[in-house]
Design an enzyme around this catalytic site. Structure first.
Site, PDB file in Angstrom:
ATOM      1  N   GLU A 205       0.739  -1.137   0.039  1.00 11.10           N
ATOM      2  CA  GLU A 205       0.033  -0.208  -0.088  1.00 11.10           C
ATOM      3  C   GLU A 205       0.673   1.530  -0.104  1.00 11.10           C
ATOM      4  O   GLU A 205       0.133   2.593   0.170  1.00 11.10           O
ATOM      5  CB  GLU A 205      -0.744   0.026   1.279  1.00 11.10           C
ATOM      6  CG  GLU A 205      -2.099  -1.277   1.528  1.00 11.10           C
ATOM      7  CD  GLU A 205      -2.471  -1.193  -0.237  1.00 11.10           C
ATOM      8  OE1 GLU A 205      -3.363  -0.035  -0.990  1.00 11.10           O
ATOM      9  OE2 GLU A 205      -2.896  -2.218  -0.642  1.00 11.10           O
ATOM     10  N   GLU A 221       4.905   2.122   4.349  1.00 13.38           N
ATOM     11  CA  GLU A 221       3.520   1.509   4.125  1.00 13.38           C
ATOM     12  C   GLU A 221       2.046   2.383   3.848  1.00 13.38           C
ATOM     13  O   GLU A 221       0.819   2.351   3.909  1.00 13.38           O
ATOM     14  CB  GLU A 221       3.554   0.846   5.655  1.00 13.38           C
ATOM     15  CG  GLU A 221       4.495  -0.300   5.200  1.00 13.38           C
ATOM     16  CD  GLU A 221       3.946  -0.860   6.383  1.00 13.38           C
ATOM     17  OE1 GLU A 221       2.921  -2.108   6.075  1.00 13.38           O
ATOM     18  OE2 GLU A 221       4.171  -0.816   7.627  1.00 13.38           O
ATOM     19  N   ARG A 223       1.744   7.140   1.466  1.00 20.13           N
ATOM     20  CA  ARG A 223       1.739   7.739   0.224  1.00 20.13           C
ATOM     21  C   ARG A 223       2.613   9.096   0.873  1.00 20.13           C
ATOM     22  O   ARG A 223       2.465   9.490   1.709  1.00 20.13           O
ATOM     23  CB  ARG A 223       0.084   8.492   0.485  1.00 20.13           C
ATOM     24  CG  ARG A 223       0.613   9.052  -0.661  1.00 20.13           C
ATOM     25  CD  ARG A 223      -0.902   9.812  -1.669  1.00 20.13           C
ATOM     26  NE  ARG A 223      -0.939  11.077  -2.583  1.00 20.13           N
ATOM     27  CZ  ARG A 223      -1.156  10.263  -3.670  1.00 20.13           C
ATOM     28  NH1 ARG A 223      -1.150   9.223  -3.851  1.00 20.13           N
ATOM     29  NH2 ARG A 223      -0.829  11.822  -4.621  1.00 20.13           N
ATOM     30  N   ALA A 264      -0.036   4.790  11.620  1.00 22.19           N
ATOM     31  CA  ALA A 264      -1.299   4.442  10.641  1.00 22.19           C
ATOM     32  C   ALA A 264      -2.042   5.625  10.273  1.00 22.19           C
ATOM     33  O   ALA A 264      -3.107   5.610  11.361  1.00 22.19           O
ATOM     34  CB  ALA A 264      -1.869   2.499  10.855  1.00 22.19           C
ATOM     35  N   GLY A 287      -3.173  24.520   9.947  1.00 23.25           N
ATOM     36  CA  GLY A 287      -4.214  25.535  10.331  1.00 23.25           C
ATOM     37  C   GLY A 287      -4.921  24.674  12.024  1.00 23.25           C
ATOM     38  O   GLY A 287      -5.495  24.820  12.398  1.00 23.25           O
ATOM     39  N   ARG A 318      -3.549  13.096  19.668  1.00 22.13           N
ATOM     40  CA  ARG A 318      -5.010  13.680  19.910  1.00 22.13           C
ATOM     41  C   ARG A 318      -5.250  13.263  21.304  1.00 22.13           C
ATOM     42  O   ARG A 318      -5.676  11.572  21.579  1.00 22.13           O
ATOM     43  CB  ARG A 318      -6.303  13.731  18.946  1.00 22.13           C
ATOM     44  CG  ARG A 318      -7.415  13.601  18.897  1.00 22.13           C
ATOM     45  CD  ARG A 318      -8.223  13.534  17.961  1.00 22.13           C
ATOM     46  NE  ARG A 318      -8.436  13.551  16.625  1.00 22.13           N
ATOM     47  CZ  ARG A 318      -7.731  14.814  15.870  1.00 22.13           C
ATOM     48  NH1 ARG A 318      -8.881  15.895  17.289  1.00 22.13           N
ATOM     49  NH2 ARG A 318      -7.684  15.962  15.342  1.00 22.13           N
TER      50      ARG A 318
END
EC number: 2.3.1.117
Length: 344
Positions: A205, A221, A223, A264, A287, A318
């Site tokens: 991927e 793995e 982009r 991931a 932002g 988070r």
């Protein structure tokens, strides 16, 4: 001038109108000596600037001799092979790194990146999209889209199927360049013009666009978008993304430093320094409002993520209770599995 920018002999594909569809340069020379160019110049009629010359068999033979005299055995062998070919043969000479003006020049510059002669952003690719025709990439090579139906019919009439792998301006890198010391699980996901550093593993991927890549070693793995460069020892987790310079008019050059981890399904829209971690599932844009935490995990200040661009030793996560994006010092920088990358 002691050197030129680049010199390469190759073989390509043209459509029925005589327009170049692609060019394959097996072993481009980066910064060849002026003495070599002095010898080649009279053979190809070189008078200065960047030139593209189609070659006939006698010229191939003459160039083979010149390369041999200069100890360039690989280039000499290429000329000997091309001499017997009926396909379009070419010599491209770039005196300077100016914006490309022809398809063969554009292909040479993409080859230089994938051959690791230059790194992303180290070469002038201005206007390259206009020079790369959109073609069908097939098991019989590049085919002009207007000529594809006829070629498909010819193949069927001969009892075979013409396999169209994709329709695109950029071919997959491995049909032109396979860098040493890498693993690429799904070759269609790495475009020509990608820089894949030694020790890099690109899983199924993983994706690397042109003018982008990895220093290596690294595990990819996710982009790597156009213009993004990943530092050594960094890991891009499954399904993660980096925002490229082509995304939404963004002119910020995104990069990832050394020994970083993008979890991931996470993503970044700011450059990262060294030893940074982005928690899985967190997409961090310039932002995004980020709460800075002190050593006691108390909020000190709230800033935009853009103000943290390029800084090292940061962990972005988070808060699972209130959903706020938090940033604290990253004291657990990742270390890639050395055994995993030792045998590429």
């Amino acid at each position: 001038m002691s050197t030129f920018f680049s010199l390469a002999a190759g073989i390509g594909t043209k459509n029925s109108k005589g327009e170049w569809l692609d060019v394959y340069y097996p072993a481009p020379l980066f910064q060849p000596s002026f003495k070599l160019i002095e010898k080649i110049g009279p053979v190809i009629g070189y008078v200065g600037g960047n030139v593209v010359v189609e070659l006939d068999n006698p010229t191939c033979h003459a160039l083979e001799s010149i390369f041999s005299q200069h100890g360039l055995t690989e280039q000499a062998a290429i000329m000997a092979t091309l001499e017997d070919s009926e396909s379009p043969k070419i010599l491209t000479l770039l005196e300077n790194d100016l914006a490309p003006t022809t398809t063969p020049e554009a292909y040479l510059k993409l080859h230089l990146i994938s051959h690791r002669c230059v790194k992303p952003h180290g070469i002038n690719l201005t206007g390259i999209f206009l020079l790369l025709p959109n073609v069908a990439w097939t098991n019989e090579g590049a085919i002009d889209l207007a000529e594809l139906p006829h070629r498909q019919l010819q193949a069927r009439a001969a009892g075979r199927t013409l396999e169209v792998a994709c329709v695109d301006k950029f071919p997959k890198m491995t049909n032109y360049v396979v860098p040493a010391g890498v693993r690429i699980a799904h070759t269609a996901r790495v475009r020509l013009g990608a820089y894949v550093g030694e020790g890099t593993t690109v899983m199924h991927e993983g994706f690397i666009n042109f003018n982008a890549g990895t220093e290596g070693p690294g595990m990819i793995e996710g982009r790597i978008s156009a213009g993004v460069f990943i530092g050594k020892g960094s890991d891009l987790g499954g399904g993660c993304s980096t925002m490229g310079t082509l995304s939404g008019g963004n002119n910020v050059v995104i990069s990832v430093g050394e020994n970083c981890l993008i979890g991931a399904n996470a993503g970044i829209g700011i450059p990262l320094g060294d030893r940074c971690t982005v928690e899985a599932g967190l997409y961090l844009t310039g932002g995004s409002k980020v709460q800075l935490l002190d050593e006691n995990r108390q909020v000190v200040e709230t800033v935009k993520a853009a103000s943290l661009a390029g800084k090292s030793d940061l962990l972005f996560r988070r808060n699972s209770t209130n959903g706020a994006i938090e940033c604290l010092t990253n004291k657990s920088a990742i270390a890639l599995n050395e055994e995993l990358h030792a045998h590429n």
